[in-house]
Design an enzyme around this catalytic site. Structure first.
Site, short mmCIF file in Angstrom:
data_model
loop_
_atom_site.label_atom_id
_atom_site.label_comp_id
_atom_site.label_asym_id
_atom_site.label_seq_id
_atom_site.Cartn_x
_atom_site.Cartn_y
_atom_site.Cartn_z
N ASN A 111 36.95 45.88 28.30
CA ASN A 111 38.19 45.01 27.42
C ASN A 111 37.54 43.47 27.20
OD1 ASN A 111 40.01 42.75 28.75
ND2 ASN A 111 38.93 43.93 30.55
N PHE A 115 43.19 37.07 27.89
CA PHE A 115 44.49 36.58 28.40
C PHE A 115 45.57 36.65 27.22
CE2 PHE A 115 42.42 33.69 31.92
CZ PHE A 115 42.07 34.79 32.73
N SER A 173 37.71 36.01 34.77
CA SER A 173 37.60 36.81 33.48
C SER A 173 36.42 36.40 32.63
CB SER A 173 38.98 36.60 32.76
OG SER A 173 38.79 37.19 31.43
N ASN A 175 36.32 36.87 29.61
CA ASN A 175 36.65 36.78 28.05
C ASN A 175 37.42 35.64 27.74
OD1 ASN A 175 36.01 39.43 27.66
ND2 ASN A 175 37.73 40.05 28.87
N THR A 176 37.41 34.28 28.63
CA THR A 176 37.98 33.12 28.00
C THR A 176 36.43 32.29 28.38
OG1 THR A 176 40.20 33.47 29.05
CG2 THR A 176 39.41 31.27 28.86
N LYS A 215 40.31 35.06 42.88
CA LYS A 215 39.79 36.30 42.29
C LYS A 215 38.35 36.03 41.78
CE LYS A 215 40.56 40.56 39.54
NZ LYS A 215 41.64 41.42 38.73
N ASN A 244 36.70 40.93 39.69
CA ASN A 244 37.15 41.32 38.25
C ASN A 244 35.89 42.22 37.44
OD1 ASN A 244 38.34 40.80 35.66
ND2 ASN A 244 39.13 38.92 36.79
C1 FMN Z 1 42.65 46.07 30.07
C2 FMN Z 1 42.28 45.34 31.24
C3 FMN Z 1 42.88 44.21 31.38
C4 FMN Z 1 42.69 43.43 32.44
N1 FMN Z 1 43.26 42.03 32.56
C5 FMN Z 1 43.22 41.26 33.48
C6 FMN Z 1 43.72 39.89 33.76
O1 FMN Z 1 44.55 39.83 32.99
N2 FMN Z 1 43.63 39.33 34.87
C7 FMN Z 1 42.87 39.77 35.84
O2 FMN Z 1 42.46 38.99 36.85
N3 FMN Z 1 42.15 40.97 35.81
C8 FMN Z 1 42.50 41.75 34.70
N4 FMN Z 1 41.62 42.81 34.59
C9 FMN Z 1 40.71 43.22 35.68
C10 FMN Z 1 41.33 44.35 36.65
O3 FMN Z 1 42.50 43.49 37.47
C11 FMN Z 1 40.30 44.67 37.86
O4 FMN Z 1 39.70 43.46 38.39
C12 FMN Z 1 39.02 45.36 37.30
O5 FMN Z 1 39.45 46.14 36.16
C13 FMN Z 1 38.41 46.24 38.15
O6 FMN Z 1 39.33 47.25 38.71
P1 FMN Z 1 39.32 48.77 38.01
O7 FMN Z 1 37.76 49.47 38.09
O8 FMN Z 1 40.17 49.35 39.13
O9 FMN Z 1 40.13 48.54 36.74
C14 FMN Z 1 41.70 43.85 33.70
C15 FMN Z 1 41.30 45.07 33.64
C16 FMN Z 1 41.44 45.99 32.42
C17 FMN Z 1 40.84 47.21 32.21
#
Ligand code: FMN
Length: 362
Positions: A111, A115, A173, A175-176, A215, A244
């Site tokens: 992704n 934000f 993140s 992405n910022t 985080k 993350n």
């Molecule tokens: C579509 C998407 C959006 C995410 N948005 C955020 C976010 O806004 N803030 C954040 O701290 N992590 C965000 N994450 C990261 C997840 O919280 C997590 O740390 C990461 O995906 C690893 O866990 P997973 O493998 O179980 O998905 C996002 C992940 C995905 C897939």
């Protein structure tokens, strides 16, 4: 039978692009169409972490319920806690679409949302009426066009102080642009000082101290991890969330979507995030709470995070592949694993494979 429903639901949702499917799943949860799971009330799964009492150690990670639309519905799926956000002070639309990609053969997700969220006020309005109804964390971040990023985190602490069970300062993140630079030692020190000062002021007014977690990314060097651990201990932070999404693309079967820019999550992130988790546990010592996240897809992988040093675990991406029954299956699966391990509390298994994980290379 349940498996057949799961496949059908997944095939149905996979007909849509990932962001549309995500919106549909939120709408389904909001409407109450998704059946609640029969919560396993296993006392062995209970944990008290950072002063909060968790019925089980599995939480919904940030990013799924960015705008706090469905925290109660998520808790009914079996999660012991859920985290809303990332929320930024002002609403922002994020990057242009498409910006979420499925790597089906790898059970991964990329992704680059950036934000997208409705801002502090919208999330606060939704959280206020459900205050006290389960453990809901608030993940805070900075607006892309912010001229003072640290001030945005401080604003998050102040705005949500009356409704958050815990805070997560998300500085990881990818992405910022520039956000991860906050992980560098001097910036991190300034951020933690400001955020914890705001928390302490609010705590004095409210008569209650809300924990703050940080985080972090999985893409850190050993020196980067040393710096973060030193700052975290120096500022008496309440805990870490590791990790993350990653910028790495190692070992993927999918070679098409893998080329997309953004953070990779899901199964391909499991090893890397678990390694960094164990390395951070080694650095911060036994007392600091750590939440492990990245590629949790089953009771076995959730327990492995705990054995690598996590107190609690979160997931997001694997629910895309496994459906809303996943948290319930993991929680009841954990009970079965505890029968096999013959322990009276899941806490006893924490760190039992710390060396195995911490000795690996990231
Ligand atoms: C579509 C998407 C959006 C995410 N948005 C955020 C976010 O806004 N803030 C954040 O701290 N992590 C965000 N994450 C990261 C997840 O919280 C997590 O740390 C990461 O995906 C690893 O866990 P997973 O493998 O179980 O998905 C996002 C992940 C995905 C897939």
């Amino acid at each position: 039978m349940i498996g057949a429903f799961r496949d059908l639901g997944r095939r149905g949702l996979f007909m849509f692009d990932p962001e549309t499917a995500h919106g549909m799943s939120i709408a389904a949860l909001r409407s109450g169409l998704v059946p609640a799971c029969r919560i396993t009330n296993d006392a062995r799964l209970r944990r008290t972490v950072a002063g909060l009492d968790f019925a089980n150690p599995l939480g919904m990670a940030a990013g799924y319920d960015k705008n706090a639309e469905v925290p109660e519905a998520l808790l009914k799926l079996g999660f012991g806690f859920t985290e809303i956000g990332t929320v930024t002070p002002k609403p922002q639309s994020g990057n242009p679409r498409p910006r979420i990609f499925r790597l089906v053969d790898d059970e991964g997700v990329i992704n680059r949302l950036g934000f997208n969220n409705e801002g502090h006020d919208a999330a606060f309005r939704r959280l206020q009426p459900i205050r006290g109804k389960g453990i809901i964390g608030v993940n805070i971040g900075a607006n892309k066009d912010s001229t003072d990023r640290i001030a945005d985190y401080v604003a998050g602490i102040r705005r949500f102080y009356s409704v958050a069970c815990y805070f997560t300062a998300n500085i990881s993140s990818p992405n910022t642009p520039g956000l991860r630079d906050l992980q560098a030692r001097e910036s991190l020190s300034a951020l933690l000082s400001a955020v914890l000062a705001a928390r302490n002021e609010e705590a004095a007014k409210a008569g209650k101290k809300i924990p703050v977690f940080l985080k972090i990314a999985p893409d850190l060097t050993e020196e980067g991890m040393d710096d973060i651990a030193a700052e975290v201990l120096e500022h008496a932070l309440d805990g870490l969330i590791v990790s993350n999404t990653t910028l790495a693309r190692d070992g993927l079967r999918d070679q098409v979507q893998a080329k997309e820019t953004g953070g990779l999550s899901g199964k391909p992130l499991f090893e890397k995030s678990t390694t960094v988790l164990a390395k951070m546990r080694r650095r911060v010592g036994a007392a600091l709470p750590i939440i492990g996240v990245g590629g949790v897809s089953s009771a076995e992988t959730a327990l492995e995070k705990i054995k690598a040093g996590a107190d609690l675990v979160q997931l997001y991406s694997c629910m895309v592949y496994e459906g809303p029954g996943l948290p319930g299956r993991i929680v009841s699966g954990l009970s079965k694993l505890l029968d096999r391990e013959r322990v009276g509390s899941i806490r006893e298994l924490r760190d039992s494979r710390l060396d195995h994980w911490a000795d690996r290379n990231v």
